[in-house]
Design a protein around this motif. Structure first.
Motif, PDB file in Angstrom:
ATOM      1  N   ALA A 427      20.982  -2.619  -3.377  1.00  0.00           N
ATOM      2  CA  ALA A 427      22.015  -3.356  -4.097  1.00  0.00           C
ATOM      3  C   ALA A 427      22.043  -2.891  -5.542  1.00  0.00           C
ATOM      4  CB  ALA A 427      21.757  -4.861  -4.029  1.00  0.00           C
ATOM      5  N   ALA A 428      23.211  -3.017  -6.165  1.00  0.00           N
ATOM      6  CA  ALA A 428      23.380  -2.726  -7.593  1.00  0.00           C
ATOM      7  C   ALA A 428      24.514  -3.588  -8.114  1.00  0.00           C
ATOM      8  CB  ALA A 428      23.683  -1.248  -7.819  1.00  0.00           C
ATOM      9  N   ASN A 429      24.374  -4.111  -9.315  1.00  0.00           N
ATOM     10  CA  ASN A 429      25.462  -4.901  -9.886  1.00  0.00           C
ATOM     11  C   ASN A 429      25.384  -4.915 -11.405  1.00  0.00           C
ATOM     12  OD1 ASN A 429      23.688  -7.142 -10.664  1.00  0.00           O
ATOM     13  ND2 ASN A 429      23.648  -7.664  -8.483  1.00  0.00           N
ATOM     14  N   LEU A 430      26.501  -5.251 -12.006  1.00  0.00           N
ATOM     15  CA  LEU A 430      26.634  -5.378 -13.456  1.00  0.00           C
ATOM     16  C   LEU A 430      27.350  -6.681 -13.734  1.00  0.00           C
ATOM     17  CD1 LEU A 430      26.559  -4.324 -16.403  1.00  0.00           C
ATOM     18  CD2 LEU A 430      28.759  -3.208 -15.931  1.00  0.00           C
ATOM     19  N   TYR A 443      32.443 -15.428 -17.795  1.00  0.00           N
ATOM     20  CA  TYR A 443      31.520 -14.490 -17.167  1.00  0.00           C
ATOM     21  C   TYR A 443      32.213 -13.764 -16.018  1.00  0.00           C
ATOM     22  CZ  TYR A 443      30.929 -18.190 -13.653  1.00  0.00           C
ATOM     23  OH  TYR A 443      31.150 -19.145 -12.695  1.00  0.00           O
ATOM     24  N   GLY A 444      31.693 -12.599 -15.675  1.00  0.00           N
ATOM     25  CA  GLY A 444      32.262 -11.816 -14.583  1.00  0.00           C
ATOM     26  C   GLY A 444      31.406 -10.600 -14.312  1.00  0.00           C
ATOM     27  N   GLY A 445      31.705  -9.948 -13.205  1.00  0.00           N
ATOM     28  CA  GLY A 445      30.932  -8.765 -12.864  1.00  0.00           C
ATOM     29  C   GLY A 445      31.379  -8.144 -11.567  1.00  0.00           C
ATOM     30  N   ILE A 446      30.730  -7.021 -11.247  1.00  0.00           N
ATOM     31  CA  ILE A 446      31.027  -6.279 -10.031  1.00  0.00           C
ATOM     32  C   ILE A 446      29.708  -5.801  -9.433  1.00  0.00           C
ATOM     33  CG2 ILE A 446      31.302  -4.095 -11.285  1.00  0.00           C
ATOM     34  CD1 ILE A 446      33.494  -3.380  -9.246  1.00  0.00           C
ATOM     35  N   GLY A 447      29.658  -5.729  -8.121  1.00  0.00           N
ATOM     36  CA  GLY A 447      28.420  -5.319  -7.468  1.00  0.00           C
ATOM     37  C   GLY A 447      28.659  -4.675  -6.123  1.00  0.00           C
ATOM     38  N   TRP A 483      31.310  -4.703  -1.272  1.00  0.00           N
ATOM     39  CA  TRP A 483      31.735  -4.666  -2.667  1.00  0.00           C
ATOM     40  C   TRP A 483      32.119  -6.082  -3.073  1.00  0.00           C
ATOM     41  CZ3 TRP A 483      31.228  -0.902  -6.156  1.00  0.00           C
ATOM     42  CH2 TRP A 483      31.077   0.415  -5.712  1.00  0.00           C
ATOM     43  N   GLU A 484      31.688  -6.515  -4.237  1.00  0.00           N
ATOM     44  CA  GLU A 484      32.000  -7.873  -4.653  1.00  0.00           C
ATOM     45  C   GLU A 484      32.333  -7.926  -6.141  1.00  0.00           C
ATOM     46  OE1 GLU A 484      28.676 -10.644  -4.580  1.00  0.00           O
ATOM     47  OE2 GLU A 484      27.287  -8.971  -4.432  1.00  0.00           O
ATOM     48  N   THR A 485      33.219  -8.832  -6.477  1.00  0.00           N
ATOM     49  CA  THR A 485      33.548  -9.085  -7.871  1.00  0.00           C
ATOM     50  C   THR A 485      33.753 -10.577  -8.065  1.00  0.00           C
ATOM     51  OG1 THR A 485      35.067  -8.556  -9.680  1.00  0.00           O
ATOM     52  CG2 THR A 485      36.013  -8.699  -7.466  1.00  0.00           C
ATOM     53  N   VAL A 486      33.320 -11.097  -9.203  1.00  0.00           N
ATOM     54  CA  VAL A 486      33.467 -12.516  -9.521  1.00  0.00           C
ATOM     55  C   VAL A 486      33.972 -12.656 -10.947  1.00  0.00           C
ATOM     56  CG1 VAL A 486      31.625 -13.217  -7.940  1.00  0.00           C
ATOM     57  CG2 VAL A 486      31.098 -12.789 -10.337  1.00  0.00           C
ATOM     58  N   LEU A 487      34.674 -13.751 -11.205  1.00  0.00           N
ATOM     59  CA  LEU A 487      35.155 -14.068 -12.541  1.00  0.00           C
ATOM     60  C   LEU A 487      35.132 -15.582 -12.676  1.00  0.00           C
ATOM     61  CD1 LEU A 487      36.388 -13.024 -15.212  1.00  0.00           C
ATOM     62  CD2 LEU A 487      38.645 -13.352 -14.164  1.00  0.00           C
ATOM     63  N   GLY A 488      34.532 -16.067 -13.746  1.00  0.00           N
ATOM     64  CA  GLY A 488      34.401 -17.507 -13.887  1.00  0.00           C
ATOM     65  C   GLY A 488      34.452 -17.974 -15.325  1.00  0.00           C
ATOM     66  N   LEU A 489      34.610 -19.287 -15.478  1.00  0.00           N
ATOM     67  CA  LEU A 489      34.689 -19.922 -16.789  1.00  0.00           C
ATOM     68  C   LEU A 489      33.897 -21.215 -16.749  1.00  0.00           C
ATOM     69  CD1 LEU A 489      36.204 -19.855 -19.631  1.00  0.00           C
ATOM     70  CD2 LEU A 489      37.813 -21.462 -18.564  1.00  0.00           C
ATOM     71  N   GLU A 490      33.089 -21.438 -17.785  1.00  0.00           N
ATOM     72  CA  GLU A 490      32.350 -22.683 -17.938  1.00  0.00           C
ATOM     73  C   GLU A 490      32.716 -23.331 -19.272  1.00  0.00           C
ATOM     74  OE1 GLU A 490      28.184 -22.060 -17.604  1.00  0.00           O
ATOM     75  OE2 GLU A 490      28.206 -21.950 -15.422  1.00  0.00           O
ATOM     76  N   HIS A 491      32.810 -24.650 -19.246  1.00  0.00           N
ATOM     77  CA  HIS A 491      33.139 -25.396 -20.464  1.00  0.00           C
ATOM     78  C   HIS A 491      32.255 -26.637 -20.522  1.00  0.00           C
ATOM     79  CE1 HIS A 491      35.597 -27.014 -23.747  1.00  0.00           C
ATOM     80  NE2 HIS A 491      35.506 -28.185 -23.128  1.00  0.00           N
ATOM     81  N   SER A 492      31.707 -26.896 -21.695  1.00  0.00           N
ATOM     82  CA  SER A 492      30.834 -28.055 -21.867  1.00  0.00           C
ATOM     83  C   SER A 492      31.128 -28.696 -23.215  1.00  0.00           C
ATOM     84  CB  SER A 492      29.363 -27.636 -21.797  1.00  0.00           C
ATOM     85  OG  SER A 492      28.518 -28.742 -22.025  1.00  0.00           O
ATOM     86  N   SER A 493      31.439 -29.982 -23.179  1.00  0.00           N
ATOM     87  CA  SER A 493      31.681 -30.736 -24.401  1.00  0.00           C
ATOM     88  C   SER A 493      31.216 -32.161 -24.185  1.00  0.00           C
ATOM     89  CB  SER A 493      33.170 -30.706 -24.763  1.00  0.00           C
ATOM     90  OG  SER A 493      33.937 -31.410 -23.799  1.00  0.00           O
ATOM     91  N   ASP A 494      31.426 -33.023 -25.171  1.00  0.00           N
ATOM     92  CA  ASP A 494      31.010 -34.415 -25.034  1.00  0.00           C
ATOM     93  C   ASP A 494      31.784 -35.134 -23.943  1.00  0.00           C
ATOM     94  OD1 ASP A 494      29.210 -34.081 -27.069  1.00  0.00           O
ATOM     95  OD2 ASP A 494      30.554 -34.857 -28.627  1.00  0.00           O
ATOM     96  N   ILE A 495      32.982 -34.632 -23.618  1.00  0.00           N
ATOM     97  CA  ILE A 495      33.831 -35.308 -22.640  1.00  0.00           C
ATOM     98  C   ILE A 495      33.891 -34.554 -21.321  1.00  0.00           C
ATOM     99  CG2 ILE A 495      36.174 -36.108 -22.170  1.00  0.00           C
ATOM    100  CD1 ILE A 495      36.548 -36.516 -25.142  1.00  0.00           C
ATOM    101  N   TRP A 496      34.017 -33.231 -21.395  1.00  0.00           N
ATOM    102  CA  TRP A 496      34.218 -32.431 -20.189  1.00  0.00           C
ATOM    103  C   TRP A 496      33.037 -31.500 -19.944  1.00  0.00           C
ATOM    104  CZ3 TRP A 496      37.879 -33.076 -16.613  1.00  0.00           C
ATOM    105  CH2 TRP A 496      39.056 -33.728 -16.961  1.00  0.00           C
ATOM    106  N   LEU A 497      32.694 -31.343 -18.692  1.00  0.00           N
ATOM    107  CA  LEU A 497      31.761 -30.326 -18.231  1.00  0.00           C
ATOM    108  C   LEU A 497      32.322 -29.799 -16.918  1.00  0.00           C
ATOM    109  CD1 LEU A 497      28.972 -28.882 -18.387  1.00  0.00           C
ATOM    110  CD2 LEU A 497      28.054 -30.764 -17.040  1.00  0.00           C
ATOM    111  N   PHE A 498      32.727 -28.528 -16.911  1.00  0.00           N
ATOM    112  CA  PHE A 498      33.276 -28.007 -15.664  1.00  0.00           C
ATOM    113  C   PHE A 498      33.057 -26.511 -15.567  1.00  0.00           C
ATOM    114  CE2 PHE A 498      36.925 -27.689 -18.556  1.00  0.00           C
ATOM    115  CZ  PHE A 498      37.370 -26.391 -18.321  1.00  0.00           C
ATOM    116  N   LYS A 499      33.170 -26.010 -14.347  1.00  0.00           N
ATOM    117  CA  LYS A 499      33.031 -24.590 -14.032  1.00  0.00           C
ATOM    118  C   LYS A 499      34.037 -24.250 -12.953  1.00  0.00           C
ATOM    119  CE  LYS A 499      29.661 -23.197 -11.383  1.00  0.00           C
ATOM    120  NZ  LYS A 499      28.298 -22.873 -10.931  1.00  0.00           N
ATOM    121  N   ILE A 500      34.703 -23.112 -13.114  1.00  0.00           N
ATOM    122  CA  ILE A 500      35.622 -22.619 -12.102  1.00  0.00           C
ATOM    123  C   ILE A 500      35.346 -21.137 -11.897  1.00  0.00           C
ATOM    124  CG2 ILE A 500      37.432 -22.207 -13.824  1.00  0.00           C
ATOM    125  CD1 ILE A 500      39.481 -22.846 -11.617  1.00  0.00           C
TER     126      ILE A 500
END
Length: 693
Positions: A427-430, A443-447, A483-500
């Motif tokens: 396996a190899a990924n970045l 965040y994101g990457g390919i592998g 072959w795989e690729t991912v792309l995501g977003l995380e947000h953290s605050s006093d009111i919201w905490l989420f990841k997609i």
């Protein structure tokens, strides 16, 4: 007068609502989301991985139930308490379960997939769900991902000596059964020693339409562990024991009885005081299991049938972490793993080999680089190579009177007439993580990963399987390339905490379990399942989060969608679960020095049609449904905790998509229908005592 548990719970909830105006404003904090492994191996204690806490709560019968709400994680059920995990539609032998960093075996004579329920209630202290672009330090590539279980809580600074423990009793009236759990622990600045034991005796349950469904489940087990820290040395030893006394199997005509699993792990870590070598560690693990299946409790026995398995695995690994100039880090390591499995089925005077004495050896090495070019950007790149050698040493033995190696050739072609394979995989990924602001991270990457065929796929001998036919392995399979690729977003605050997160996987030589025809050897004209290499694509999106209205009131939510396509036929793949959405709330209050918390979750599961019934007939079309679960906890003192939980509050009638048909020979009790036995309402009341001297 018969007491209605739902009325009891509703009364508790009304009481909580009534006192909410006097609740404290600092009783709860935002709970962590399901973990995402970005930086290395979750078995390394120095990594900052948020574990899922609270799994020692016995209101969950087993680990699979406790994790069922995790986005992207689904379970294929083969009975009420027999579940096999899927991650993003990839399951079977593509998900690896690790305990304290070392892989464990499935306590089943017919399967090798991750044993998600190998640990009893109370044994688990933290879990990491490793999905796409996993660290190459985890072991040979697993296309589906990894489930990392820890039996110790996350390490922390201990500056005093404590002695304490926990005792919990959980009663489940819906199954006329109970669970008990006891744990003791000693902690000091140098030592931590703990031990726990459990026993559970659960009976049948009522389906949504009133039928009694056979689901007897008796098991017992224990966990022991020790940590020692002195200067630059950190030593950890754990032992896990499980004994399944009885477990009725709905999808096979055999029940599990008197089956034991033992898992031992040793780890020694050195943290030198120099600036270059940060950590050097070695680990040793051993797992053994002796699953036993029998037909003795079935009402109609055409012939006495039993199956006895003998499985063993040993692993040794060395890992190191090196500090480099310019805020860089290099991680290296190697491992050796040996796995042996042999299962013999007895049909009266006849003897068949389910596993023809298979042996797997894996020798692998990895290197992984981490860098922080600036305060916002983190990069991780790694690669590994593994040499995997396998052999079926008894392939000349028979199944239904025919040599197994001949059956390989009859049903897979002349290239499958062999009992040995050697594969070089890796396996190899970045992957990169970019901090957009103090609250938001992208965040994101390919592998690329190559996984060798597993024992089931290569060497499974000719035998009844899946409740509707026969199954056979294919020694001519090529390794699976992804072959795989991912792309995501995380947000953290006093009111919201989420990841997609969104992902896309492209497979060549994907190992596809499908119906390949009918049997021609005795017994003839039965549906036959086998394994073939195909090209396939997988994609999906998932997310989870929490909206925090106040320090004491929050609203968690999650969703997941996955799909896949067989590129050779342009049809969907049958094993993909339906999309899901969940919404809930958690409320904690304090009244007269007593703590209360309560919450509910509603889960919507979409309808699902089998897109390729000609390839896999075991999955029936299902309708959508909504389930509501509720839970209330009362803590009158720091020592005592009482919990009441009801799953499927309104006793909804529904069918799970990922559930194979029932066996042609039903268990001794109950009136089972073909397809999924309809789950009923689950009720659990727990009383727990924690104490410290």
């Amino acid at each position: 007068m018969k007491t209605n548990p739902r009325l009891i719970l509703i009364s508790v909830l009304i009481g909580c609502i009534h006192t909410s105006t006097t609740s404290a404003q600092d009783q709860t904090t935002i709970p962590t989301l399901d973990p995402r492994v970005v930086f290395g191996d979750p078995s390394v204690p120095t990594l900052e991985l948020p574990p899922i806490d609270g799994l020692e709560d016995l209101s969950s019968t087993h680990l699979g139930e406790a994790l069922s709400g995790t986005p992207g994680l689904a379970f294929e059920k083969r009975g009420h308490d027999i579940v096999d995990p899927q991650i993003r539609g990839l399951g079977f032998d593509r998900v690896v379960t690790l305990v304290n960093g070392l892989p464990v075996l499935h306590n089943s004579p017919t399967r090798t997939a991750a044993p998600i329920n190998a640990l009893g209630p109370g044994s688990v202290r933290g879990v990491s769900i490793v999905k796409g672009l996993a660290s190459v330090s985890l072991g040979a590539a697993a296309s589906g991902g990894y489930i990392e279980v820890n039996t110790f809580k996350a390490p922390g600074t201990v500056d005093s000596t404590t002695l304490g423990g926990t005792m919990t009793l959980n009663y489940q009236p819906d199954r006329s059964g109970w669970q008990s759990f006891v744990e003791g622990r000693y902690r000091s600045p140098k030592w931590e020693v703990s031990g726990s034991g459990y026993y559970q005796d659960l009976g049948n349950y009522r389906a949504g339409d009133g039928r009694e469904v056979s689901a007897r489940f008796k098991s017992r087990g224990a966990t022991v562990g020790a940590r020692y820290h002195q200067g630059i040395h950190h030593f950890q030893a754990t032992g896990i024991y499980q004994n399944i006394i009885e477990q009725e199997n709905i999808s096979l005509p055999l029940d599990t009885k008197n089956s034991e699993t033992v898992n031992l792990a040793l780890r020694h870590e050195i943290t030198p005081e120099g600036n270059t070598l940060q950590t050097l560690s070695w680990a040793f693990g051993y797992t053994t299991a002796d699953p036993f299946l029998t037909i003795e409790d079935r009402p109609v026995i055409p012939a006495p049938i039993t199956a006895q398995a003998d499985t063993n695995a040993v692993q040794f690994r060395v890992d190191s972490i090196w500090n480099l100039p310019a805020d860089q880090q290099l991680r290296t390591g190697f491992l050796y793993l040996k796995n042996e499995r042999n299962t013999i089925r007895y049909r009266g005077p006849f003897q068949d080999h389910i596993w023809p004495d298979t042996q797997y050896e894996n020798l692998g090495a990895y290197v992984e680089w981490h860098a922080n070019p600036n305060d916002r950007l983190h990069l991780r790149s790694g690669m590994r190579l593994d040499q995997i050698d396998s052999i079926a040493r008894s392939a000349n033995e028979t199944a239904f009177g025919v040599p197994i190696i001949d059956l390989y050739e009859i049903y897979n072609g002349p290239e499958a007439r062999k009992n040995e394979n050697n594969h070089t995989v890796g396996a190899a990924n970045l992957m990169g993580t970019y901090t957009i602001s103090n609250a938001t991270t992208l965040y994101g990457g390919i592998g690329y990963a190559v996984q060798a065929p597993a024992a089931t796929e290569q060497y499974r001998a000719f035998l009844q399987a899946l409740g509707v036919g026969f199954e056979i392995g294919n020694p001519a399979l090529d390794p699976e390339k992804k072959w795989e690729t991912v792309l995501g977003l995380e947000h953290s605050s006093d009111i919201w905490l989420f990841k997609i997160e969104g992902y896309f996987y492209a497979f060549s030589d994907y190992i596809h379990r499908r119906q390949i025809g009918v049997t021609t050897t005795p017994p003839p004209n039965q549906p036959l399942f086998g394994f073939r290499n195909i090209d396939a694509t997988f994609w999906g999106i998932e997310g989870s989060g929490i909206y925090r209205l106040s320090n004491s009131l929050s609203f968690p939510f999650s969703f997941s969608y996955a799909d896949a396509e067989n590129q050779d036929t342009n049809k969907g793949i049958a094993e993909i679960p339906p999309w899901k959405l969940s919404l809930g709330f958690d409320h904690a209050i304090e009244w007269r020095s007593q703590a209360f918390s309560w919450g509910a979750e509603a889960r919507y599961v979409a309808s699902r049609e089998n897109p390729a019934p000609e390839e896999n007939i075991i999955y029936s079309d299902t309708d959508s449904f909504i389930l509501v679960d509720v839970k209330a906890t009362w803590q009158p003192t720091d020592q005592w905790t009482a919990t009441l939980r009801i799953n499927n509050l309104f006793d909804q009638l529904y069918y799970n998509y990922l559930t194979p048909p029932t066996a042609p020979i039903p268990p001794e009790t109950g009136d089972l229908l073909p397809g999924d036995p309809i789950p009923g309402q689950g009720i659990a009341a727990s009383l727990s005592l924690s104490f410290t001297f």
